[in-house]
Design an enzyme around this catalytic site. Sequence first.
Site, PDB file in Angstrom:
ATOM      1  N   SER A   1       0.866  -1.179   0.000  1.00 48.43           N
ATOM      2  CA  SER A   1       0.000   0.000   0.000  1.00 48.43           C
ATOM      3  C   SER A   1       0.898   1.223   0.000  1.00 48.43           C
ATOM      4  CB  SER A   1      -0.872  -0.003   1.267  1.00 48.43           C
ATOM      5  OG  SER A   1      -1.465   1.260   1.506  1.00 48.43           O
TER       6      SER A   1
ATOM      7  N   TYR B   1      -2.696  -0.938  10.381  1.00 48.59           N
ATOM      8  CA  TYR B   1      -2.547  -1.126   8.935  1.00 48.59           C
ATOM      9  C   TYR B   1      -1.202  -0.577   8.460  1.00 48.59           C
ATOM     10  CZ  TYR B   1      -4.007  -1.211   4.006  1.00 48.59           C
ATOM     11  OH  TYR B   1      -4.114  -1.455   2.654  1.00 48.59           O
TER      12      TYR B   1
END
Length: 251
Positions: free
Chosen positions: A133, A146
């Site tokens: 990401s 995350y």
Amino acid sequence: MFLSGKRALVTGSTSGIGLAIARALRAEGAELVLSGFGEAGAIAALCEELSARHVAADLGNRAGVEALMAGAGEVDVLVNNAGMQHVAPVEDFPVDKWDTIIALNLTAAFDASRLAIPHMKRRGWGRIINTASAHSLTASPFKSAYVSAKHGLAGLTKTLALELATFGVTANCISPGYVWTPLVENQIPDTMKARGLSREQVIEDVLLAGQPTKRFVQPEDIGELAVFLCRDAAANITGANISMDGGWTAA
């Protein structure tokens, strides 16, 4: 179809980015193993569409990953894509959510890789592709688990690349910006609550604020990049963290 005769396992492949990657790999002849949650009829339809097998497993724990790898058999292409998100301030972040996010987004990739690597070494060819990401390169507030997991995934990718460099096996991660998938859509209510914003404000002022193109990344584009990383032309691309984020991390 250059992936004919090779088996590819894509985790989190019943929707979103994982499904787009699975479709792209199948278009190049790969034998597919799918893994992910969903309604039984929908999964059966995907298996028929892609001539694939689905192995049900809970990747939030080590036993589930081991069951997945046993069910999948020897794989030549491993795409560690399964993930989840939760948005909350650190002091309010549920510790069970932290544990699950780290387990699913990071530890599962470690376990799947360690179990896939012996076959890849024996064959002298393999591809490990991790869906990271933009949050593997930068941070955002309220996403402590995350961001931590994705930074860890980028580090794991580099380590795998170095260990496997002389075995014909590459390891890379793709770091998208915001992609319009269920993972992104489902975090909008939490972000609305955490920041006191409307849905439209979250989309424009949070999700796309850092993407100079002001466009969501398309899952199909990520699938095409994954296919390229499997080609012989990409044999010297290893340990890379490839951004596809509309310029987010260019600043």
